[in-house]
Design a protein around this motif. Sequence first.
Motif, PDB file in Angstrom:
ATOM      1  N   ASP A 194       3.904   8.457   3.400  1.00  0.00           N
ATOM      2  CA  ASP A 194       4.300   9.857   3.546  1.00  0.00           C
ATOM      3  C   ASP A 194       4.172  10.374   4.850  1.00  0.00           C
ATOM      4  O   ASP A 194       3.113   9.456   5.604  1.00  0.00           O
ATOM      5  N   VAL A 195       5.103  10.766   5.880  1.00  0.00           N
ATOM      6  CA  VAL A 195       4.846  11.194   7.179  1.00  0.00           C
ATOM      7  C   VAL A 195       3.804  12.363   7.194  1.00  0.00           C
ATOM      8  O   VAL A 195       2.678  12.494   7.866  1.00  0.00           O
ATOM      9  N   VAL A 196       3.836  13.622   6.385  1.00  0.00           N
ATOM     10  CA  VAL A 196       3.146  14.812   6.231  1.00  0.00           C
ATOM     11  C   VAL A 196       2.295  15.069   5.235  1.00  0.00           C
ATOM     12  O   VAL A 196       2.376  15.101   3.735  1.00  0.00           O
ATOM     13  N   MET A 197       1.012  14.785   6.022  1.00  0.00           N
ATOM     14  CA  MET A 197      -0.206  14.801   4.602  1.00  0.00           C
ATOM     15  C   MET A 197      -1.725  15.927   4.990  1.00  0.00           C
ATOM     16  O   MET A 197      -1.278  16.025   5.848  1.00  0.00           O
ATOM     17  N   PRO A 198      -2.176  16.424   4.518  1.00  0.00           N
ATOM     18  CA  PRO A 198      -3.203  17.428   4.935  1.00  0.00           C
ATOM     19  C   PRO A 198      -3.957  15.938   5.159  1.00  0.00           C
ATOM     20  O   PRO A 198      -4.573  15.021   4.441  1.00  0.00           O
ATOM     21  N   GLY A 199      -5.055  16.598   6.566  1.00  0.00           N
ATOM     22  CA  GLY A 199      -6.250  15.368   7.103  1.00  0.00           C
ATOM     23  C   GLY A 199      -5.025  14.554   8.031  1.00  0.00           C
ATOM     24  O   GLY A 199      -4.529  14.921   8.743  1.00  0.00           O
ATOM     25  N   GLU A 245      13.763  13.294  12.843  1.00  0.00           N
ATOM     26  CA  GLU A 245      13.831  12.895  14.687  1.00  0.00           C
ATOM     27  C   GLU A 245      12.544  13.840  14.715  1.00  0.00           C
ATOM     28  O   GLU A 245      11.700  14.000  15.993  1.00  0.00           O
ATOM     29  N   GLU A 246      11.313  14.625  13.203  1.00  0.00           N
ATOM     30  CA  GLU A 246      10.317  15.185  13.867  1.00  0.00           C
ATOM     31  C   GLU A 246       9.701  14.489  14.203  1.00  0.00           C
ATOM     32  O   GLU A 246       8.763  14.956  14.455  1.00  0.00           O
ATOM     33  N   PHE A 247       9.033  13.279  14.004  1.00  0.00           N
ATOM     34  CA  PHE A 247       8.356  12.596  14.310  1.00  0.00           C
ATOM     35  C   PHE A 247       8.451  11.400  15.030  1.00  0.00           C
ATOM     36  O   PHE A 247       7.778   9.919  15.334  1.00  0.00           O
ATOM     37  N   SER A 248       9.728  11.011  15.514  1.00  0.00           N
ATOM     38  CA  SER A 248      10.072  10.086  16.469  1.00  0.00           C
ATOM     39  C   SER A 248       9.302   9.684  17.875  1.00  0.00           C
ATOM     40  O   SER A 248       8.663   8.458  18.019  1.00  0.00           O
ATOM     41  N   ASP A 249       8.833  11.211  18.214  1.00  0.00           N
ATOM     42  CA  ASP A 249       7.936  11.000  19.886  1.00  0.00           C
ATOM     43  C   ASP A 249       6.855  10.170  19.297  1.00  0.00           C
ATOM     44  O   ASP A 249       6.300   8.895  19.695  1.00  0.00           O
ATOM     45  N   LEU A 250       6.438  10.003  18.010  1.00  0.00           N
ATOM     46  CA  LEU A 250       4.879   9.712  17.817  1.00  0.00           C
ATOM     47  C   LEU A 250       5.144   8.429  17.717  1.00  0.00           C
ATOM     48  O   LEU A 250       3.798   7.307  17.452  1.00  0.00           O
ATOM     49  N   LEU A 251       6.482   7.801  17.095  1.00  0.00           N
ATOM     50  CA  LEU A 251       6.633   6.489  16.730  1.00  0.00           C
ATOM     51  C   LEU A 251       7.462   5.036  17.573  1.00  0.00           C
ATOM     52  O   LEU A 251       8.045   4.098  17.622  1.00  0.00           O
ATOM     53  N   ALA A 252       7.515   5.805  19.106  1.00  0.00           N
ATOM     54  CA  ALA A 252       8.189   5.529  20.102  1.00  0.00           C
ATOM     55  C   ALA A 252       7.619   3.741  20.680  1.00  0.00           C
ATOM     56  O   ALA A 252       8.476   3.624  20.836  1.00  0.00           O
ATOM     57  N   GLU A 253       6.272   3.908  20.093  1.00  0.00           N
ATOM     58  CA  GLU A 253       5.579   3.026  20.415  1.00  0.00           C
ATOM     59  C   GLU A 253       5.180   1.490  19.195  1.00  0.00           C
ATOM     60  O   GLU A 253       5.124   0.685  19.112  1.00  0.00           O
ATOM     61  N   GLU A 254       6.388   2.216  18.591  1.00  0.00           N
ATOM     62  CA  GLU A 254       6.856   1.329  17.154  1.00  0.00           C
ATOM     63  C   GLU A 254       7.851   0.822  16.795  1.00  0.00           C
ATOM     64  O   GLU A 254       7.837   1.854  16.093  1.00  0.00           O
ATOM     65  N   PRO A 255       8.687   0.060  16.979  1.00  0.00           N
ATOM     66  CA  PRO A 255      10.435   0.226  17.505  1.00  0.00           C
ATOM     67  C   PRO A 255      10.678  -0.502  16.089  1.00  0.00           C
ATOM     68  O   PRO A 255      11.309  -0.383  14.992  1.00  0.00           O
ATOM     69  N   ASP A 256       9.408  -1.372  15.311  1.00  0.00           N
ATOM     70  CA  ASP A 256       9.889  -1.796  13.720  1.00  0.00           C
ATOM     71  C   ASP A 256       9.545  -0.827  12.820  1.00  0.00           C
ATOM     72  O   ASP A 256       9.794  -1.205  11.628  1.00  0.00           O
ATOM     73  N   PHE A 299       7.753   4.636   6.203  1.00  0.00           N
ATOM     74  CA  PHE A 299       7.865   6.147   6.279  1.00  0.00           C
ATOM     75  C   PHE A 299       9.010   7.340   5.655  1.00  0.00           C
ATOM     76  O   PHE A 299      10.225   6.654   5.812  1.00  0.00           O
ATOM     77  N   ILE A 300       8.466   7.639   4.648  1.00  0.00           N
ATOM     78  CA  ILE A 300       8.876   8.162   3.525  1.00  0.00           C
ATOM     79  C   ILE A 300       8.400  10.118   3.912  1.00  0.00           C
ATOM     80  O   ILE A 300       7.341  10.298   3.931  1.00  0.00           O
ATOM     81  N   SER A 301       9.998  11.086   4.179  1.00  0.00           N
ATOM     82  CA  SER A 301       9.928  12.610   4.265  1.00  0.00           C
ATOM     83  C   SER A 301      10.590  13.340   4.000  1.00  0.00           C
ATOM     84  O   SER A 301      11.731  12.763   3.626  1.00  0.00           O
ATOM     85  N   GLY A 302      10.111  14.521   3.473  1.00  0.00           N
ATOM     86  CA  GLY A 302      11.138  15.396   3.329  1.00  0.00           C
ATOM     87  C   GLY A 302      11.221  15.453   4.388  1.00  0.00           C
ATOM     88  O   GLY A 302      12.591  17.159   5.000  1.00  0.00           O
ATOM     89  N   TYR A 303      11.295  15.416   6.121  1.00  0.00           N
ATOM     90  CA  TYR A 303      11.912  16.227   6.933  1.00  0.00           C
ATOM     91  C   TYR A 303      12.445  14.919   7.939  1.00  0.00           C
ATOM     92  O   TYR A 303      12.527  13.975   7.094  1.00  0.00           O
ATOM     93  N   LEU A 336       0.943  -1.325  -0.056  1.00  0.00           N
ATOM     94  CA  LEU A 336       0.167  -0.024  -0.043  1.00  0.00           C
ATOM     95  C   LEU A 336       0.988   1.050  -0.066  1.00  0.00           C
ATOM     96  O   LEU A 336       2.278   1.687   1.052  1.00  0.00           O
ATOM     97  N   PHE A 337       0.518   1.950  -1.222  1.00  0.00           N
ATOM     98  CA  PHE A 337       1.546   3.517  -1.486  1.00  0.00           C
ATOM     99  C   PHE A 337       0.558   4.564  -0.550  1.00  0.00           C
ATOM    100  O   PHE A 337      -0.313   4.938  -1.610  1.00  0.00           O
ATOM    101  N   VAL A 338       0.419   5.397   0.248  1.00  0.00           N
ATOM    102  CA  VAL A 338       0.462   6.299   0.467  1.00  0.00           C
ATOM    103  C   VAL A 338       1.483   7.667   0.376  1.00  0.00           C
ATOM    104  O   VAL A 338       1.864   7.884   1.195  1.00  0.00           O
ATOM    105  N   GLU A 339       0.304   8.763  -1.070  1.00  0.00           N
ATOM    106  CA  GLU A 339       1.931   9.562  -0.892  1.00  0.00           C
ATOM    107  C   GLU A 339       0.977  11.052  -1.456  1.00  0.00           C
ATOM    108  O   GLU A 339      -0.207  10.280  -2.167  1.00  0.00           O
ATOM    109  N   ASP A 340       0.951  11.927  -0.895  1.00  0.00           N
ATOM    110  CA  ASP A 340      -0.255  13.085  -0.711  1.00  0.00           C
ATOM    111  C   ASP A 340       0.841  13.727  -2.218  1.00  0.00           C
ATOM    112  O   ASP A 340       0.318  14.448  -3.632  1.00  0.00           O
TER     113      ASP A 340
END
Length: 834
Positions: free
Chosen positions: A765-770, A798-809, A791-795, A716-720
């Motif tokens: 992608d990490v940052v998407m509208p909605g 570390e910008e979203f590492s806290d959000l993924l603290a519970e997802e180590p894989d 996850f793929i991102s231009g950021y 599943l490829f999710v990209e805005d």
Amino acid sequence: MESVIRDIPRDDQVARPRQNGLWTVMQVILIFIALILGFLFSETYGNRSWLVFGGLAGLTTILLCINVFRRQEVAAPVSSIPITSALERKFARSPYPGIIVDGDRVIRANDSYLEFVNSFGSIEPGATPPLPGDLLGQVPENTRAAIYRLSHLEEDEAYGEEIIEYWDDNKEFHKYLLRVTLFGQQKVWEIIDYGDELGTGTGVLSQVPVGLCAISEKGDILSSNQVLNKWLGVENAEGLLFKDIIESPEGLLETPKEENRTIRFDTRLVTQKGVATPIVLTANWLRQSSGNFVASMALHGHSSVAVAVPESSAGSSFSGDSIMPLESNALDIPFAVVDLDSPELKTAKIIRANSAFEKLAMRDDCENLPLSDILKSNETGINVFDINATEFAPDQAVDAAVVGRDGVFVSVFAKADQTTNRCRLFLVDISARKVLEDQLVQSQKMQAIGRLVAEIAHDFNNLLAAIRLYTDTLLGRHPIGDPSYPELQQINANGNRAAALVKKLLGYSRKQTIRAENLDVSETLSDMAITLKQVLGEKVRLDIKHGRNLPPIRVDKSQFDTVLMNLAVNARDAMKEQGGGKITIESRMLHKASLDNLGLKASLEKVEGEDIVVISVTDTGTGMDEEVKAKIFEPFFTTKAQGEGTGLGLATVYGIVEQSGGHLAVDSELGKGTTFTVYLPEADMSLVEAEVAPTQKSPVPAIKTPSDLAGSGHILFVEDEDSVRIIAAKTLRKRGYTVTEAADGEEAFEIIEDAEAPFDLMISDVVMPGMDGPTLLKKARPMLKETRIVFISGYAEEEFSDLLAEEPDVTFLPKPFTLVQLAEKVKQQIGEVT
């Protein structure tokens, strides 16, 4: 009363101090020696020995008698000096309590003394008032000793004075100057009450438009002025605890009790209603004669703008409220006080100033100097010399700078006396606060630019990702030898250059992905020395000085190398006009407690730990002026010629140092060179040990690059960004994968809900509208089950590492990426799915 005492004694009336006691003893000894010698030599010389030595003894006896009677003759007129009617009137009308004592008997007392006695407890009419020693008998032992010394003055001392101070049982502060003047057997006592003049009642400090109070070592509030009481919303703050009104009382109570040591820090004042207001606290610890310590302090707010008030309002505030004389004994206060001969500050001259003002101005005597020789207007805000002191509103101030002292600023409070056309200024040192304000403004500016740069970098990375993917596709169709290959390769090379530029932008905005590790500073500098010498060239001499016993630092090694390289290249370019020079890189250890510079101390508060590793890079170039220094860390700012620099070198250094938890400072002077100083915290030793332990057990296996990038599985490829999603999905399908596309998080969630079987891999992608990528993952995780996530991102990660603290894989692939990098990441995650 002072003039009465000191004008009475004259040469023909008062006995001069003489060493008559010693002379008398010597005469008596001489008489005995002469008699003994006469007796010893009488057997040898007979009557002749008695004639010589007896005559000497007799002559000495006559001189002794003359001396004794002469002393009585001179002293007699002094002991019987009459109190004339003029002197008696002055004594009776003196504002200072006074008594005349003959031996231990009070023979005269003025009205002021009787009022002073009544303040300790009423006495019966006609009763003899007590002596000072009896009146003040309940004071501490050190104070009683001072009274005893005055009561037992020697005849040849003629005059004495002592200052006594103590806190009574009601926690009220008392300070008195006791004066004693001898007139033969009579003593004239004077008692001058300093407690009011130095305290917070109706004396000089009651006029200060700042909060004042005194506290004990335990934190009991002993006294307070009306300004502080008004701020707190109480009639009297006495009896409250210091911790009840100050948010961080340990900032004062836990400091060493040392005299002449000023404590200053920012905190908040808490009113009785629970409202907390930012204030600056300045205090001194004072040792009392009892041996106990008391802290006297001033509290003032952060207002730095003087507000003009209508003339009628100013008159009601100041006219009729005359300024008391600035007593010399009221000068040991922790802020500057100065009296001026005019409320026009531009032309006013100094009448008198306290020691704190002279210390601030770095002058021994400020009398008759124009105020403009001491203060100058601040670069921003209201000019202190454009305001008349009568226009100052109570509790408000205007900021000014001190002449000849860079970085020293004061808040000026003013009180005008329209009856005498004079004014008094109160100056509070706000240098540390000013440094913090400037740092806050600079930090906010850099953060705003950083956020803008990060957004631009993110959008650029999306565009570059599409460019690189399409270029890779075309290069696959037009291999080496094809006429289009050189042009396509040039497009690819410029895309890589653009990606490197964006990486620098992310470095400035502190959005880079960092791989922190523990580094030995000395070893790293030695390794970099070879590379730096090659880059700097033969015209620049590189000198590296290693500090001793430096602890490791925890930083990203590649980023730390970038910092050193950029600073060294910047130093080289600064010396280009003079044909080269010397660059010195020095490392050392710094302890926060040893810092005297308040500005630097405030800047390093954000750096964790007490021990800091310092790396400085110094050049012998042309230096910079203040205008350039203020902009050097801004992205795209450069003083180099067109095409010689991007303006991102120092901006990148700034971002890396800040992201690493450190601080970057610059010190430069035109014509003398520049020093950039990097302050980094020492590494947490627990992390150091944790890293060393696994290394000793077994090496970490390296990630193998798949030789065959083809595979199978449902993705599943999710990209805005349509351009990125379309080409990436198309490429993966060519590699054998089944790809389902989604343009945003909401569409992807619906697809996951409707799927008959879980996907093997989700690339999002990490940052998407909605709904963004991390939110999609958390919401759809029960349905995704064992699905691997990329996850793929231009950021940065570390910008979203806290959000993924519970997802180590979950793994990460930064934009822009190539088709090969994308295929390798997919193959590593799911391989061959059957």
